[in-house]
Design a protein around this motif. Structure first.
Motif, PDB file in Angstrom:
ATOM      1  N   ALA A   1     -56.359  91.959  67.840  1.00  0.00           N
ATOM      2  CA  ALA A   1     -56.466  92.765  69.065  1.00  0.00           C
ATOM      3  C   ALA A   1     -57.842  93.412  69.084  1.00  0.00           C
ATOM      4  CB  ALA A   1     -55.378  93.833  69.109  1.00  0.00           C
ATOM      5  N   PRO A   2     -58.327  93.780  70.277  1.00  0.00           N
ATOM      6  CA  PRO A   2     -59.594  94.525  70.347  1.00  0.00           C
ATOM      7  C   PRO A   2     -59.496  95.835  69.588  1.00  0.00           C
ATOM      8  CG  PRO A   2     -58.983  93.670  72.507  1.00  0.00           C
ATOM      9  CD  PRO A   2     -57.804  93.453  71.610  1.00  0.00           C
ATOM     10  N   CYS A   3     -60.621  96.488  69.431  1.00  0.00           N
ATOM     11  CA  CYS A   3     -60.622  97.755  68.687  1.00  0.00           C
ATOM     12  C   CYS A   3     -59.778  98.793  69.427  1.00  0.00           C
ATOM     13  CB  CYS A   3     -62.048  98.265  68.498  1.00  0.00           C
ATOM     14  SG  CYS A   3     -62.895  98.678  70.022  1.00  0.00           S
ATOM     15  N   GLY A   4     -59.179  99.665  68.655  1.00  0.00           N
ATOM     16  CA  GLY A   4     -58.436 100.763  69.255  1.00  0.00           C
ATOM     17  C   GLY A   4     -56.968 100.496  69.494  1.00  0.00           C
ATOM     18  N   TYR A   5     -56.429  99.364  69.026  1.00  0.00           N
ATOM     19  CA  TYR A   5     -55.012  99.062  69.239  1.00  0.00           C
ATOM     20  C   TYR A   5     -54.142  99.400  68.031  1.00  0.00           C
ATOM     21  CZ  TYR A   5     -55.504  96.978  73.828  1.00  0.00           C
ATOM     22  OH  TYR A   5     -55.717  96.794  75.180  1.00  0.00           O
ATOM     23  N   GLY A   6     -54.715 100.071  67.037  1.00  0.00           N
ATOM     24  CA  GLY A   6     -53.921 100.541  65.912  1.00  0.00           C
ATOM     25  C   GLY A   6     -53.408  99.440  65.007  1.00  0.00           C
ATOM     26  N   LYS A   7     -54.204  98.396  64.821  1.00  0.00           N
ATOM     27  CA  LYS A   7     -53.764  97.266  63.994  1.00  0.00           C
ATOM     28  C   LYS A   7     -53.518  97.706  62.556  1.00  0.00           C
ATOM     29  CE  LYS A   7     -57.607  95.118  65.067  1.00  0.00           C
ATOM     30  NZ  LYS A   7     -58.152  96.049  66.066  1.00  0.00           N
ATOM     31  N   SER A   8     -54.542  98.308  61.943  1.00  0.00           N
ATOM     32  CA  SER A   8     -54.432  98.722  60.534  1.00  0.00           C
ATOM     33  C   SER A   8     -53.386  99.812  60.372  1.00  0.00           C
ATOM     34  CB  SER A   8     -55.795  99.208  60.029  1.00  0.00           C
ATOM     35  OG  SER A   8     -56.773  98.199  60.163  1.00  0.00           O
ATOM     36  N   HIS A   9     -53.331 100.730  61.329  1.00  0.00           N
ATOM     37  CA  HIS A   9     -52.364 101.833  61.266  1.00  0.00           C
ATOM     38  C   HIS A   9     -50.941 101.295  61.286  1.00  0.00           C
ATOM     39  CE1 HIS A   9     -49.957 105.243  62.664  1.00  0.00           C
ATOM     40  NE2 HIS A   9     -50.934 106.037  62.253  1.00  0.00           N
ATOM     41  N   ALA A  10     -50.664 100.338  62.172  1.00  0.00           N
ATOM     42  CA  ALA A  10     -49.322  99.779  62.267  1.00  0.00           C
ATOM     43  C   ALA A  10     -48.941  99.046  60.982  1.00  0.00           C
ATOM     44  CB  ALA A  10     -49.238  98.832  63.461  1.00  0.00           C
ATOM     45  N   LEU A  11     -49.884  98.276  60.431  1.00  0.00           N
ATOM     46  CA  LEU A  11     -49.623  97.543  59.194  1.00  0.00           C
ATOM     47  C   LEU A  11     -49.401  98.503  58.034  1.00  0.00           C
ATOM     48  CD1 LEU A  11     -49.474  94.910  57.596  1.00  0.00           C
ATOM     49  CD2 LEU A  11     -51.978  94.921  57.470  1.00  0.00           C
ATOM     50  N   LEU A  12     -50.233  99.519  57.971  1.00  0.00           N
ATOM     51  CA  LEU A  12     -50.127 100.508  56.898  1.00  0.00           C
ATOM     52  C   LEU A  12     -48.782 101.226  56.946  1.00  0.00           C
ATOM     53  CD1 LEU A  12     -51.904 101.546  54.615  1.00  0.00           C
ATOM     54  CD2 LEU A  12     -52.804 103.276  56.161  1.00  0.00           C
ATOM     55  N   SER A  13     -48.361 101.615  58.143  1.00  0.00           N
ATOM     56  CA  SER A  13     -47.069 102.298  58.283  1.00  0.00           C
ATOM     57  C   SER A  13     -45.930 101.392  57.840  1.00  0.00           C
ATOM     58  CB  SER A  13     -46.868 102.731  59.741  1.00  0.00           C
ATOM     59  OG  SER A  13     -47.854 103.652  60.135  1.00  0.00           O
ATOM     60  N   ALA A  14     -46.002 100.114  58.242  1.00  0.00           N
ATOM     61  CA  ALA A  14     -44.933  99.183  57.873  1.00  0.00           C
ATOM     62  C   ALA A  14     -44.871  98.966  56.365  1.00  0.00           C
ATOM     63  CB  ALA A  14     -45.150  97.848  58.597  1.00  0.00           C
ATOM     64  N   LEU A  15     -46.028  98.869  55.704  1.00  0.00           N
ATOM     65  CA  LEU A  15     -46.053  98.663  54.259  1.00  0.00           C
ATOM     66  C   LEU A  15     -45.545  99.878  53.507  1.00  0.00           C
ATOM     67  CD1 LEU A  15     -49.440  96.747  53.845  1.00  0.00           C
ATOM     68  CD2 LEU A  15     -47.124  95.817  53.654  1.00  0.00           C
ATOM     69  N   HIS A  16     -45.919 101.061  53.951  1.00  0.00           N
ATOM     70  CA  HIS A  16     -45.458 102.273  53.272  1.00  0.00           C
ATOM     71  C   HIS A  16     -43.961 102.490  53.461  1.00  0.00           C
ATOM     72  CE1 HIS A  16     -48.933 104.172  51.421  1.00  0.00           C
ATOM     73  NE2 HIS A  16     -49.670 103.796  52.462  1.00  0.00           N
ATOM     74  N   GLU A  17     -43.423 101.968  54.568  1.00  0.00           N
ATOM     75  CA  GLU A  17     -41.981 102.129  54.807  1.00  0.00           C
ATOM     76  C   GLU A  17     -41.173 100.992  54.180  1.00  0.00           C
ATOM     77  OE1 GLU A  17     -40.895 102.922  58.864  1.00  0.00           O
ATOM     78  OE2 GLU A  17     -42.651 104.181  59.203  1.00  0.00           O
ATOM     79  N   SER A  18     -41.854  99.997  53.627  1.00  0.00           N
ATOM     80  CA  SER A  18     -41.148  98.888  52.982  1.00  0.00           C
ATOM     81  C   SER A  18     -40.739  99.300  51.572  1.00  0.00           C
ATOM     82  CB  SER A  18     -42.042  97.648  52.932  1.00  0.00           C
ATOM     83  OG  SER A  18     -43.133  97.842  52.046  1.00  0.00           O
ATOM     84  N   GLU A  19     -39.995  98.420  50.907  1.00  0.00           N
ATOM     85  CA  GLU A  19     -39.509  98.713  49.554  1.00  0.00           C
ATOM     86  C   GLU A  19     -40.457  98.203  48.481  1.00  0.00           C
ATOM     87  OE1 GLU A  19     -35.647  97.020  49.363  1.00  0.00           O
ATOM     88  OE2 GLU A  19     -34.772  98.405  50.828  1.00  0.00           O
ATOM     89  N   ARG A  20     -41.621  97.698  48.857  1.00  0.00           N
ATOM     90  CA  ARG A  20     -42.568  97.180  47.867  1.00  0.00           C
ATOM     91  C   ARG A  20     -43.186  98.328  47.070  1.00  0.00           C
ATOM     92  NH1 ARG A  20     -43.555  93.804  52.291  1.00  0.00           N
ATOM     93  NH2 ARG A  20     -43.416  91.562  51.824  1.00  0.00           N
ATOM     94  N   PRO A  21     -43.315  98.179  45.768  1.00  0.00           N
ATOM     95  CA  PRO A  21     -44.025  99.179  44.969  1.00  0.00           C
ATOM     96  C   PRO A  21     -45.520  99.138  45.316  1.00  0.00           C
ATOM     97  CG  PRO A  21     -43.393  97.316  43.608  1.00  0.00           C
ATOM     98  CD  PRO A  21     -42.725  97.113  44.929  1.00  0.00           C
TER      99      PRO A  21
END
Length: 899
Positions: A68-88
């Motif tokens: 997506a173009p800049c400003g669509y929260g790509k990294s933020h969305a991925l980061l939130s999903a990873l932190h909410e996952s069960e992966r160590p």
């Protein structure tokens, strides 16, 4: 070739020697600090559906690509999903690329650190013997540690936009192809991947999430600004405007939220706030060269632009190779228009910001655009840009050579806005242009202004243009709701000696709509077939879409929701397959009626998503269909119990129609009926009655709106509901009988369903559950054929008591379960076994008096029957309920919902 463990291309030899460290160790230590997952976002909007999609895409051996173009929260969305996952945390390797990493050895060092199974120990001997970076990467990926799917590790490569080195791209493609089973890969970039992915997509291990998924939905935008809404900093109208302008572009919305906290008392429009302007300038525009920036500003002079159109507009100061398709792939916030070939449009916020500073040569480019559209037979756009170029002669020429009837299928909003800026006397000099603008006003619902232009036509021109004038008059009469008059004038138009193919086409559409409103569905279908044939002969795809729309409206009138949905979706699919075309009003009408079908079937989530898109298009095109879109918004809000929001939408619709100068006869009946319905839902019967009383003059004329042909019937039904709410059952029954006899019994299916439900309700109030149960079961059976649940939702409050008692005895099926869920009765059948023999109407009357504690003699006196007859009824009731006493009968009857 030096091994990749040495670090970057420049290993800082001086520092290595002076510090006594091994070659590359300092750089490798610095790079090691970069291979770690960033901290979890401390705040931000929770987006469970997006988080779930990201987590599901990151299965073992799978690849997720966020583009997506800049400003669509790509990294933020991925980061939130990873932190909410069960992966160590140690199983998440995050690398954010910069321009310094655009070198093979540097990339390999980063990957070597990330893919080292034992992070505390370097493995410098792993690839010393390899001859190439490719072999080194293969060895890294072939390690036994990464072959186990239960590792559940994720490698994130963020900001791939910085990567352009050919060897680096080859290594990334190799990583993509040889990804081991114990590792999933997440790629984040503003641009498309520079290598093929179709094989992995077909294998089901590649998922792409673009801006259409990452952008906030309308509901999420409201949640995002909930605090500002609660503190009255923003109204619902303001938030809705923010969503329409940004289309859910997250960063501008977040920056504006921060601006609100600082500038609470002096709020500026979002495009004028300092932080948003800085973001657009520094993050979006500054990455481009000056010729590319000028090219973007030239594109912004058009509402939509194609590569071909752009080619005729550019000058020597522009980057001619920076075409719209290239700009979209370069990460500019613009997207292709579905079904319009290579047509693109900029994000509305970015578009408006670019247009805030005018470029030299704009008039010449407008004239060039006009001639381009004229060559491509797109009359409204050609006329619009001719007027924008201030070239009156060109505008008159287009109006004279083109057929005004072609306007019927296209976007005329821009022509309507340009009316005030026309050169003085231009309309008076050109009869054809005057006729064109009569059509423009009529299409925009400004029937009074359309009539005024027609009345000013010279007498000598009237005779030669009589066919076209009558076609337009028929269109106006149908828009005003006069069915019989429209049919009469339409027949006069078709009888004219001279009437163009497009004129005949429009007239047949008017006839089809009017005949459908009169309940003459077979005749309406014949007229619709004639219109579709003429549209094909004329080669006017916009009118073909309107012919499909008219056909779907006939099916809707008959209650054939599934057939209507098939027609609408087929029409939309056909429109999407066109390679090059302008905006079509017919397309938005198809979408709006698809929303109507979805709402009738209770598919509110689907309806809401589509309504956002087609409502925005209707508003941009100044299409009267926006009135239907806003009416559907009101209905959805009311069904969900959000009456305050429903009234907000009514107010917004009223303001929009006034701003568009639409004749009140078009929108006032619709909005007053919605007000009455919402007042009834809130229990304010007097206000509902006042709203209906204001419509009495309109009801007496017998007008049938083109957009909502069932309106007269719905107004009559509102009268019944108000009478029931006031306890005047006798008057309500009389009104129901009159509706049945009205117009020879030609009743739209939606009105028929309301009638059946209200008749069952009246029977319940007069004679009890047993009398109502049969009528209700018949209504459910009829509605189940098309899953027509909207009447049940509309009458949910009035029907709740009856439904609670009768629901256990309704026929089993998916539709019945949906009705039960609507009324909160999904488990009502669990303990309710149906009776082998139903209670008769007379037995029901006796049972209700038994429940009131009356003796057999008192029951006989009240029902005017003998004591022996009462005892007979009582014995039969006990037998049917399988009980032995009055008390048991009362308990069992209540369990079954009979009392």
């Amino acid at each position: 070739m030096k091994p990749f463990e040495d670090g970057s291309a420049a290993n800082d030899e001086f520092q290595s020697v002076s510090a006594g460290t091994h070659r590359g160790e300092l750089v490798r230590d610095l790079l090691r600090q970069r291979v770690r997952i960033p901290s979890a976002p401390s705040d931000g909007l929770k987006r469970p559906p997006l988080t779930t999609r990201i987590q599901e895409a990151l299965g073992a051996g799978s690849v997720l690509y966020l583009e997506a173009p800049c400003g669509y929260g790509k990294s933020h969305a991925l980061l939130s999903a990873l932190h909410e996952s069960e992966r160590p945390p140690e199983m998440i390797k995050w690398i954010s690329f910069s321009t310094q990493d655009n070198e093979p050895a540097r990339l390999m060092t980063l990957l070597g650190i990330a893919l080292n199974p034992q992070p505390s120990h370097d493995t410098p001997t792993l690839a010393h013997a390899t001859a190439s970076h490719s072999e080194a990467l293969s060895l890294l990926l072939a390690q036994d540690y990464w072959q186990r799917p239960d590792r559940n590790a994720v490698l994130v490569l963020d900001n791939l936009t910085s990567v352009s080195h050919p060897v680096v791209i080859e290594l990334l493609e190799q990583l993509f192809a040889e990804l081991p089973k114990g590792l999933s890969l997440a790629l984040v970039s503003r641009k498309p991947l520079p290598f093929e992915t179709h094989k992995s997509e077909l294998e089901g291990r590649f998922t792409r999430l673009g801006s259409e998924v990452l952008e906030l939905s309308r509901q999420e935008t409201f949640e995002f600004y909930s605090a500002a809404l609660a503190s009255s900093q923003l109204t619902t109208v303001a938030i809705d405007h923010l969503y329409s302008l940004t289309e859910g572009w997250i960063t501008p919305l977040a920056l504006y939220q921060r601006e609100l906290a600082v500038l609470a008392e002096s709020r500026l429009p979002i495009q004028e706030t300092v932080s948003v302007e800085r973001f657009l300038r520094d993050s979006v525009l500054s990455r481009l060269t000056p010729p590319q920036q000028r090219a973007l500003r030239v594109m912004a002079e058009m509402d939509i632009v194609s590569d071909d159109l752009y080619g005729c507009l550019v000058d020597s100061s522009c980057d001619t190779s920076f075409r719209p398709s290239i700009a979209a792939e370069a990460g500019i916030p613009m997207r292709p228009l579905p079904g319009r070939g290579r047509w693109f449009r900029l994000n509305p916020l970015f578009h408006e910001w670019l247009r805030s500073s005018a470029l030299d040569g704009a008039l010449d480019r407008a004239l060039a655009a006009s001639r381009w559209f004229c060559q491509h037979h797109q009359l409204p756009e050609a006329l619009r840009y001719a007027l924008l170029s201030e070239n009156a002669e060109e505008a008159v020429r287009i109006a004279s050579e083109g057929s005004e009837a072609l306007l019927i299928g296209q976007d005329t909003a821009s022509l309507l806005r340009l009316r005030r800026s026309l050169p003085p006397g231009l309309l008076e000099r050109s009869v054809r242009l005057r006729l064109v603008y009569s059509w423009v006003h009529a299409i925009g619902g400004q029937f009074t202004q359309a009539r005024a232009l027609l009345e000013g036509l010279p007498d000598d021109e009237r005779e030669s243009l009589s066919g076209r004038i009558n076609a337009l008059k028929a269109f106006i009469l149908r828009g005003e709701g006069y069915v019989d008059e429209a049919l009469e004038v339409a027949d006069q138009a078709l009888a004219a000696e001279v009437l163009s193919t497009q004129g005949q086409l429009v007239t047949q559409m008017v006839r089809s709509s009017a005949l459908c409103a009169a309940g003459r569905f077979a005749d309406a279908r014949d007229a619709n077939r004639a219109a579709a044939r003429l549209a094909r002969e004329a080669g006017d795809s916009g009118s073909e879409l309107l012919a499909v729309y008219t056909h779907a409206r006939i099916e809707l009138g008959k209650g054939a929701l599934r057939h209507a949905e098939q027609l609408l979706r087929t029409g939309l699919d056909t429109a999407m397959n066109e390679t090059s075309r302008s905006t079509r009003v017919g397309e938005s009408r198809l979408q709006l009626n698809l929303v109507l079908v979805l709402w009738h079937q209770g598919r509110e989530a689907e309806a809401d998503r589509l309504l956002v898109t087609c409502g925005r298009h209707a508003e941009q095109a100044r299409d009267l269909g926006l009135l239907l879109a806003m009416a559907l918004r009101v209905l959805i809000c009311r069904t969900q119990g959000r009456l305050e929001d429903a009234f907000v939408w009514i107010g917004r619709a009223e303001r929009t129609m006034h701003a568009w100068q639409v004749d009140e006869s078009v929108f006032v009946p619709v909005l007053e009926a919605l007000k009455a319905s919402c007042w009834l839902a809130s229990g304010n019967v007097d206000s509902a009655a006042h709203a209906l009383a204001r419509l009495q003059p309109y009801r007496e004329t017998g007008c049938v709106p083109e957009l909502i042909p069932m309106m007269p019937g719905l107004l009559d039904l509102l009268q019944v509901r108000i009478e029931l709410a006031r306890g005047d059952d006798i008057k309500a029954a009389d009104t129901l009988r009159r509706i049945r006899l009205k117009d020879g019994g030609a009743i739209p299916f939606a009105v028929e369903m309301h009638l059946r439900l209200l008749e069952s309700l009246l029977a319940f109030r007069e004679r009890g559950v047993a009398a109502a149960q049969k009528l209700l079961a018949q209504a459910v059976y009829l509605a189940a054929q098309e899953h027509f649940i909207s009447p049940f939702a509309e009458l949910r409050i009035e029907m709740s008591e009856l439904m609670e008692k009768a629901y256990p005895h309704l026929p089993e099926g998916e539709f019945t379960r949906s009705v039960g869920q609507l009324f909160g009765l999904s488990v009502a059948k669990v303990n309710a076994a149906p009776l082998a023999e139903p209670i008769s109407e007379r037995e029901q009357g006796v049972l209700e008096l038994i429940a009131r504690g009356l003796s057999n003699q008192e029951i006989a006196d009240q029902l005017h029957i003998s004591l022996h007859t009462v005892k007979t009824h009582a014995r039969r009731i006990n037998a049917k309920l399988e009980v032995k006493s009055r008390t048991q009968a009362i308990v069992r009857a209540r369990e079954l919902g009979l009392l």
